[in-house]
Design an enzyme around this catalytic site. Sequence first.
Site, PDB file in Angstrom:
ATOM      1  N   CYS A 306     -17.895  -2.711  47.963  1.00  0.00           N
ATOM      2  CA  CYS A 306     -19.250  -2.873  48.489  1.00  0.00           C
ATOM      3  C   CYS A 306     -19.591  -4.362  48.571  1.00  0.00           C
ATOM      4  O   CYS A 306     -18.821  -5.143  49.105  1.00  0.00           O
ATOM      5  CB  CYS A 306     -20.226  -2.067  47.630  1.00  0.00           C
ATOM      6  SG  CYS A 306     -21.916  -1.991  48.256  1.00  0.00           S
ATOM      7  N   LEU A 307     -20.718  -4.791  48.013  1.00  0.00           N
ATOM      8  CA  LEU A 307     -21.076  -6.203  48.060  1.00  0.00           C
ATOM      9  C   LEU A 307     -20.102  -7.059  47.269  1.00  0.00           C
ATOM     10  O   LEU A 307     -19.995  -8.275  47.516  1.00  0.00           O
ATOM     11  CB  LEU A 307     -22.493  -6.397  47.534  1.00  0.00           C
ATOM     12  CG  LEU A 307     -23.602  -5.903  48.463  1.00  0.00           C
ATOM     13  CD1 LEU A 307     -24.961  -5.992  47.774  1.00  0.00           C
ATOM     14  CD2 LEU A 307     -23.628  -6.697  49.749  1.00  0.00           C
TER      15      LEU A 307
END
Length: 574
Positions: A306-307
């Site tokens: 994800c991030l």
Amino acid sequence: MSIVHETLDHAASASIARFTHGLSPAAVMGAWFDWATHISAAPGKQLQLAEKAVDKARRYAQFATKCATATDKTEPCIEPLPQDSRFSGEAWQSPPFNLIYQGFLLQQQWWHNVVTGVPGVSAAHERQLQFLMRQLLDTVSPSNFLPTNPEIQRQTLADGGQNLVRGAQILAKDLQAMIADAPPEGTEDYQPGRDVAITKGKVVYRNRLIELIQYAPLTENVRPEPILIVPAWIMKYYILDLSPENSLVKYLVGQGYTVFMISWKNPDADDRDLTMGDYRELGVMASLDAIKAIVPDQKIHATGYCLGGTLLSIAAAAIAREEDDPFASLSLLASQVDFTEPGELQLFINESQLSFLDSVMWKQGYLDTTQMAGAFQMLRSNDLIWSRVTQSYLKGEEPFMNDLMAWNADGTRMPYAMHSEYLRKLYLNNDLAEGRFKVEGRPVSLTDIRAPIFAVGTVKDHVAPWPSAFKIRALTDTDVTFALTSGGHNAGIVSRVGHPRRSFQVGTMSKMDRHVDPQSWEAATDKQDGSWWEAWVAWLDGHSGAVTKPPAMGAPKAGYTAITDAPGTYVFQK
């Protein structure tokens, strides 16, 4: 603007946010004003809507007539959308309930026509209005109410009304938990270090932002290249180390890899000034330094989720412009580096909304977990809100809990400075993909990355849509292997080997294949049953050396000693 004036603005917006759940009224009103202004000057669109209303009334009348006169089942005049299963049960196909749900679907379709296709309305405002209209219509769906839901009525008769009694009890418990700010019932069965996050290891490094966990080997020999996993700071790391059968970490260790995991601190008001640069330096760079000391003279398989994948990409690009590449490979799991198409999250990303959010975080020093959870729930209100209302409060069924759902309830906060920076620079301005994102005063370029990349997208991802994750192949100058797996942003990544309902597609694109579009790639790539984990490990094996003895736990001479057992202490912060 002076500090006094700025403080007054922030305080006013923060006060309003308590009543709007963090949504900017100005952003919403701007979208409605844009629509109202343009539709008032579009007589052709108005005429079209009137014609559609008449046509839908005609279709509904014909359907009602057939239902009243036919002896067999009447074919519906409108079908639900493929993802809408609210009216799929047999009980909905008999009068009067088929008339009720068909009327609702026709109105839903008409209102969609009302807010779309209006000449002059911006694409961003049109998406916002679609979203808002869907939220409003979802609240009045006939599936949400006892008088209009035949399945609930049948169960109520069969249970003698006890389902409603149980539902009232569940509602009372939920309200009590909400007032007490307590976690959902059942999460107590999935405690880190006891039920989840139990893969053996040691915390070998700690700073004010991370604990670095080194996992103990499960095989006699290991690949010489260690794996560093950078999870998103929006979540607790143990989504990748859930119960043993669902643990990606345990699977990697069992396949003969030395695995290191970053466990982020859960920031509070004292951390309000932490920046993206701090997360890169104290997180990725500090972890790389530790791993180089513990496993010297070896390249590293770096993995971001994800991030965490976005942050890893930034760090890798910055490193590549300065020194020899320390990476044997990069793996990006449900990660984005181009944010022009970030899915429905873009509904919350505009200057008005971000300014409003800045004020909320300015007062607290962070963005709270409940504020983030509310936005994500609205993106899938049918699945995450109204289905829960039906199942728990009308059917009287206790909510189901598993390790992934318990993890999802164990959220983290995000500091003011960092969250504002990444929303503006990445989501709003797309600085990374467009070459404007600066590290230490100089822009970084993803084309500097030379390590081969394994990127994963998930079919039902509402956070990082897979076509957006797929863009990595056009923004880098290296070979990219892309895997598309069934499932959503979380469940698609936590795709254990042996899962009966998982499939994936995988293919490698050389630098010459950068211009293939995601739909063409999907159509040309064979689908395979099973978990993408196996394909990933096979790919890692192909970029790794011959097996050797496992490294020591930590490197005491270099200052990296075993501080405490995994899962460490940061994971328990509330």
